[in-house]
Each structure stands twice: as C-alpha cells, then as structure tokens.
Design a protein around this motif. Structure first.
Motif, mmCIF file in Angstrom:
data_model
loop_
_atom_site.group_PDB
_atom_site.id
_atom_site.type_symbol
_atom_site.label_atom_id
_atom_site.label_comp_id
_atom_site.label_asym_id
_atom_site.label_seq_id
_atom_site.Cartn_x
_atom_site.Cartn_y
_atom_site.Cartn_z
ATOM 1 N N PRO A 146 0.958 -1.251 0.005
ATOM 2 C CA PRO A 146 0.001 0.210 0.021
ATOM 3 C C PRO A 146 0.880 1.256 0.080
ATOM 4 O O PRO A 146 1.931 1.199 0.890
ATOM 5 N N ASP A 147 0.546 2.045 -0.649
ATOM 6 C CA ASP A 147 1.192 3.443 -1.057
ATOM 7 C C ASP A 147 0.473 4.621 -1.658
ATOM 8 O O ASP A 147 -0.090 4.234 -2.589
ATOM 9 N N ASN A 148 0.550 5.697 -1.060
ATOM 10 C CA ASN A 148 -0.454 6.618 -1.758
ATOM 11 C C ASN A 148 0.032 7.161 -2.901
ATOM 12 O O ASN A 148 -0.702 8.041 -3.647
ATOM 13 N N THR A 208 1.030 4.253 -6.244
ATOM 14 C CA THR A 208 -0.266 3.414 -6.526
ATOM 15 C C THR A 208 -0.137 2.394 -7.466
ATOM 16 O O THR A 208 0.952 2.329 -8.464
ATOM 17 N N SER A 209 -0.979 1.346 -7.548
ATOM 18 C CA SER A 209 -0.871 0.301 -8.603
ATOM 19 C C SER A 209 -1.022 0.622 -9.988
ATOM 20 O O SER A 209 -0.267 0.268 -11.003
ATOM 21 N N ASP A 210 -1.748 1.835 -10.239
ATOM 22 C CA ASP A 210 -1.815 2.245 -11.549
ATOM 23 C C ASP A 210 -0.455 3.012 -12.078
ATOM 24 O O ASP A 210 -0.137 2.846 -13.243
#
Lengths: 243, 505
Positions: free
Chosen positions: B76-78, B81-83
């Motif tokens: 998780p990372d703001n 992100t996965s995108d």
C-alpha cells in the motif's frame, strides 16, 4: 464574359456579385482592380472561369470544387485552402500555407511561394492534387504531406531552391525539386531518390501544361536536374504508443 | 527479463455450479479472455487480457461470470499506487506513450456536486411541468444587440432586424463530436437518428460525414479540423452548422491520429483518404496562429455556406479560456463550444488527458462573465461540454451561463458503453468504438437511437421539473441565472470565480 470592377468593393459584396452573376448563367467573369478582397472563388463548381486583374486577398479558391481562376498579379496567404478540384494559375508569387489540405485540382504559381506550401495535401481516388511552383519555396514545404505531388521548378536556378524542414511529417505523395536539397533541409521522415520513368513522364507533362497555362516560352529540362523527396514510411508514428 | 511485470487488472470469476459451457463468453470477448478447451471440455480464461467491459458477465445466460477489479497487491502506498507502477512497467517494456480513452478518470472533485439548485417555497409559486407549459426550446447563434420593428399600413408589426442564422433545439442538449472511425457506423447512425427524432443535433467529429448520413444533415453539425478530413464544399453545404475544431478537453494542444488499421473502405470514403493510410490531424490549424487568422477561417466558411449557417468554434478549457473565448466571439463565431478537462476521447495520451486543461465549471463561469463584461455575450451562444453526467449537471451549467451542452460519454453509455476506457484498441465488445464487423453488428441502430431518445426525454423532463421547482417556465430565464445556484464546501475564491453565493447566503 462579365466584368466586375472590384475597386473599393468589400469582399462580401464582391463575392455576392460573383454569385449573382453566376446565377444568371454567366460562366466567365473578369474581376478588375482587385486589391486584397478575400475568399474569391470559395466553393465554386466546375465550368466557372474567373480572371483576376490585381492582387486577391487570403483564402482565394478555398474549398473550390472545379472552377478555374487565373490571376494576373501576386496572391496572398491560404490560396486553394482545402480545394477539391479545379485550377488556379498565378502570374506572380504566392504567400504562406498555399494549398493547405488540398485534395484535388492543380495550382500553378509562376514565381516564389512562402512558408508551409502544400501542407497536408492528400490524394483520394480520382482526386490528385498538384502544385507546381516556378520559383523557390520557403520552409516546411510539403509538411504532413499525405498525397499528390509538388513540383518545384526553380526557374531562376537558385542554388537553394527551398528552405528548411521540408516534408516534416510527410507520409504520402512526392516532391520533385529541380536543383539540390541536402539532408539538413528535410524532416526526418523524408528520403531522397531519382525520378522513376513514370514520375519523369508525369513531371514532363506538368511542365508543358505549366508553361502553356502561364503563356511562358517552353523550356526543356533534363531528368538529372530533378531530385525526388519521398516519405520513408507511410506510418511515421506507428510505434508511438504503449498499452 | 521476458515475463511481463504488468499484472492483470481484473479477476474473472466463473461459478462452476452455474457455468453450462455454452461458450457465449468465448464468442463475445474480442480480447480472447475466454477460450474453450476441447480436450478438457471446459471454458478457460486468460485474465491478463480482460479490460473489465462486462460484456461476458452481462450476456452469460446463467449469470456464472463475475468480473472484479483486481488492483495488483503491491505494498500500500498513496503515491506509488498500482496504476502508477503498472504504467511504468508498460513504458519500460515498450518505450511508448501511455494511451487512454474516455474522460479523465483520476479522483478529482466534480464541482457540479458542490453546487446546489434552488426551489420555490411560499414566497413564489413553483410550476408543475406536467400540467403547465414549460419551454426548453433553445436557439443557438448570434443574437442582435437590439430588435427593430416596422409597421405596415394597418399598424401590423413585423421584424425589421435581420436575424443571424440559428440552430433550433427542442432541448438544450446535443451530442458531442464523435467521428465515424472513432465510433462505429451503427453508433454514428444511432446518434444522428436520435438527434433528428428528438429535434436536436449530433456532431460529425473531425472525420467527415459518410454519404449514407447526408440525409441526417439537417440535424448534423460538421467539424473542420486541422486535418480537414472529409471536408469539401458538399460536406459544408449538407450540414446545419459548421464547427471549427481547435481543441478538445481530453487532449488540449495536441493533434489526433487515426491509425491506418482503422481506415477501411467506408472510413476511407468518409475521410477522403486512401484505405489503410494514417489520418494525422496536426496539433494546430497551420492557417490559424492568431484571432485574426481564426476570423479568416470563420469567414471563409461563412462565404462557403453563403452566410446561411452558424459557425461554431470549439476549444478546450485552458487557463486563459475567457480571453480566448472573447477573441473567438470577436472573430465572428456564432457559437463557442468549450470542452472541460473531463471531456472524453477515443484516444489521448494519458498524461495529457489527466493533467492538461481546467474544469468546465470554472471555464464556463469565467467565459460567461467575460463576455457579459465586454457587452458581447449576445453575439455568440456558449455550449459547454466535458463530462456531463446527468440532467442536474445540465441545469447547473445553464444557470452558470451555458446556452446548451454537448454530451458524449453519457450518450455512449446509453448505447451500452461500460467505460472500460479501451476505445483506442478498436476491440469494443459493445460495438461502439470498433470497426470490426463482427463487433459492430452488436449495436442495432434502431435500438441505439431509441435508447438515446429515451435519455434525452428523461433528462429533458427532469430539467423541466427542476425549472418548475424554481418557478421558472422557460429555459431562457434560467440561462446565466446564478441566483439559483449555491455552493457547498467551496472556498471563497472558488465561489467568486463561479460567481455564486455559498449555501445559506
């Protein structure tokens, strides 16, 4: 033949007068004292013949669809913008963006032309646009060119017949130049070659027609005097995307 | 490294209890997600190719398929992100420009949601549109500064002022520019027919108008863009109005590019270019480097159409939009269309779609203010576009100053679009953004036109209800009537640019 004196007449009135005259069945119109009136010949169909004495304004023959216009003088910017068919003969020089997106017909300019001439010219089915330039051309000649031909005759034998960035984005058609163009003058999409037999035949035919229409003394050229600028790829931007 | 690092974006769940191995999903998926294993006698799937268009799940006769968003489980990372990570993987593999379709999907505020409408209570009566006349008829085009009347011998009045040509809309909603090429023949036909049936207009986009669609000319606005595709004098004559496309909200400042693969016989006829050749629209019109040059093209088109049709100019909403719009009006445009940064597209570089331009709410308010301040608001109609999702958005836009709106994405959704945002692949399983005959026949233009007319009817009725609630019985009285708008959760600065009061004021 109807003669319309354009002296001091606003373009809107002048063009309306032309339409009125055509509505009466007149097919040959001479415009005298033309001084910068725009949009002459816009959208006119085949069978109409307009002779202009003076200097017409921008967008002469825009969207023109078959008419013939002969200009005894120079022409300004945007001549034959998106022209579909017909013929424009100019006994003088032309300004910028000559033949923008022209799809068909012929444009003969006796003298020099400005920047971005022949930009985005494209051919389609029986429509095949032709631009013949008697003098020299500015930068960006044939930019984004997609079809048709440009012939640059360089009748004054200028050592530099055209400017820089020629054929940038070119992906169709061909430019035939009489004289020398070097690699520093063309876009990355452009290749150099000799004219094929078929191309030389086309150029020779256009030269005869050009000299005839402009009432100039015929000249003979050797095939070796010409070089061909062509698009190396029909899909210059085919591999640009990631998905 | 040969294995792709990009992970599947969707999970395809197939309930074995429900699946009857009928292979509808196999036939429906143009991305080859589903396949039938003859030996095992069962349907298999390749999730990596799934775009989440929901076609298989919708058509599965037993409801056995569920498509779920599967964000790859990166830590998780703001920020990362996965995108973001997936996009970098894609570019590292290809070196290409990231491509997207439809409107900006990044999570940014829709200011429409922060604007609320008024209604009458006690001090003025509301109106019931079911029982009282309610006028939505909209006229687009230049309006005179004043009208003069002349009177005959008996004192009977007639209008002495010569009016500029107008488009007459039965509702203030038109269909945005979507080219045949970007969308299918059947989708284009659906839009054109619906516009005619409901008394409004569809826009051809910049790709020309196939001769088959010429009978729809009285309800078509045709575009002239930098590539001039399909533009000849007949195209200009057949349409109700001509729109100069300068820019588009999804990709302000850049050109367009229809790849040669999509230029089949019919599209070739429409664009007037050879089959298989790229259709490249340069970023600028190279005959327009100034407002004076724009005026030249506007009047060239007016001359070509003998001053009988309104000329529109469409721009993307960018920072100086108000000054640009003022210039456009002064250049002689009859209509100014402004496309906000959420406007859709068939293909745009992702970074440009998501980061360039400004929201339509601010652009529209700024343009309307500027034109009023300069006393030229009557000289052109203003059409807003860029992500209108509902009739409430439309009502708010009109109260902010728009004469009408263009809807694009909403219209495609009405045709069955599921917003998978993969229009540029040409594999649209819903038959909308594709030229593959196997796929395009999935969209029946009879049904498509009916669904679009239904959407227009539904929205129009809702607009009447909202107007009636405010005690307004004509759309003209709502236009630019910002007293009927209040902001919630907006800064003073935002309220001031929108020109509206805060709720409670």
């Amino acid at each position: 033949m109807t003669t319309i004196n354009a002296e001091g007449v606003h373009y809107k009135k002048l063009n309306e007068d032309i339409h009125q005259s055509l509505a009466t069945g007149e097919r040959q119109i001479e415009l005298t004292n033309v001084r910068g009136q725009r949009y002459i010949g816009v959208g006119l169909d085949a069978g109409v013949d307009i002779t202009i004495q003076g200097i017409p304004g921008n967008d002469l023959a825009a969207f023109m669809n078959g008419a013939r216009i002969e200009v005894n003088g120079n022409v300004q910017d945007g001549v034959s913008n998106t022209m579909n068919a017909g013929k424009v003969i100019v006994h003088g020089d032309a300004g910028d963006i000559l033949c923008y997106a022209m799809r068909g017909g012929k444009v003969f300019i006796q003298g020099d032309v400005g920047y971005r001439s022949g930009i985005h010219m494209k051919a389609y089915q029986e429509n095949f646009p032709v631009l013949v330039i008697g003098g020299v051309a500015g930068d960006y000649l044939g930019e984004y060119m997609a079809g048709g031909v440009i012939v640059l005759l360089n009748l004054t034998d200028d050592p530099k017949p055209a400017g820089y960035l020629l054929g940038t984005g070119m992906h169709g058609g061909a430019i035939y130049v009489r004289g020398q163009i070097d690699q520093t003058q063309v876009g990355a999409e452009v290749g150099f070659d000799q004219l094929s037999d078929q191309e030389w035949e086309l150029v020779q035919g256009l030269v005869v027609e050009f000299f005839g229409d402009l009432s100039l003394a015929p000249r003979q050229f050797a095939r070796e005097e010409f070089m061909k600028l062509y698009p190396k790829s029909r899909r210059p931007y085919g591999n640009l995307y990631s998905y | 490294m040969s294995k792709r690092l990009v992970q599947a974006e969707f999970n395809v769940e197939r309930d074995p209890e429900r699946c009857i191995q009928c292979q509808v999903c196999v036939r429906q998926c143009s991305n080859q997600v589903h396949a039938y294993d003859e030996e095992a006698e069962q349907v298999t799937c390749d999730e990596a190719s799934c775009v989440g268009c929901q076609r298989c799940a919708t058509l599965c006769p037993t409801g056995a398929i569920t498509i779920k968003k599967a964000p790859p489980d990166f830590a998780p990372d703001n920020n990362w992100t996965s995108d973001v990570i997936q996009n970098i993987y894609r570019q590292a593999e290809t070196g290409g420009v990231l491509l997207s379709a439809m409107g900006n999907d990044t999570a940014k505020t829709s200011w429409w949601d922060n604007i609320l409408l008024n209604a009458s209570q006690v001090t003025n009566p509301s109106i019931d549109p079911l029982r009282e006349p309610m006028e939505l008829t909209t006229f687009l085009g230049a309006k005179p500064n004043a009208v003069e009347l002349s009177f005959d011998d008996q004192g009977g009045p007639s209008l002495a002022t010569k009016l500029a040509p107008q488009l007459v809309l039965s509702t203030p909603i038109m269909f945005s520019a979507m080219s045949y090429g970007a969308i299918s023949y059947n989708a284009f036909e659906s839009l054109a027919r619906a516009a005619g049936q409901y008394g409004t207009f569809a826009n051809s986009g910049e790709g020309g108008l196939h001769k088959d669609f010429w009978p729809h000319g009285p309800n078509m606005i045709v575009q002239v863009a930098s590539g001039r595709f399909g533009v000849d004098i007949d195209y200009l004559k057949v349409a109700a109005a001509v729109e100069i496309k300068i820019g588009q909200g999804a990709k302000p400042g850049i050109g367009g590019h229809l790849p040669g693969e999509k230029v089949d016989e019919r599209i070739s006829q429409t664009r007037m270019i050879p089959v298989g050749s790229d259709a490249i629209s340069p970023a600028p019109h190279h005959d327009i480097y100034s407002i004076e040059d724009l005026r030249q093209l506007i009047y060239s088109l007016k001359e070509a159409t003998r001053y009988q049709k309104p000329i529109s100019v469409k721009i993307a909403a960018v920072h100086n939009v108000a000054a640009i719009a003022s210039g456009i009006v002064r250049a002689g445009a009859d209509i100014v269309a402004i496309d906000g940064y959420k406007g859709g597209t068939g293909a745009a570089p992702t970074m440009i779609r998501n980061n360039v331009g400004i929201p339509i709410e601010f652009a529209l308010a700024a343009v309307d203010d500027r034109l009023r301040q300069e006393g030229i608001r009557n000289q052109a109609s203003v059409v807003a576009c860029g992500g209108f999702r509902s009739s409430a958005d439309v009502v708010k836009a009109i109260a902010l100053g728009a004469d009408a709106v263009y809807i694009g994405t909403a219209a495609l959704v009405a045709l069955g679009c599921h917003l998978c945002q993969k229009c540029y692949t040409g594999k649209c399983n819903w038959g909308i953004a594709t030229q593959d005959p196997y796929l395009t026949r999935r969209l029946n233009p009879d049904i498509g036109a009916r669904r679009l007319v239904n959407l227009l009817r539904g929205w129009s009725h809702e607009i009447k209800e909202m107007m009636g609630g405010m005690g307004i019985n004509a759309i003209e009285s709502l236009r630019g009537n910002r007293e009927h708008l209040r902001g919630v959760g907006l800064s003073d600065r935002e309220l001031s640019i929108l020109g509206i009061k805060a709720a409670g004021e």
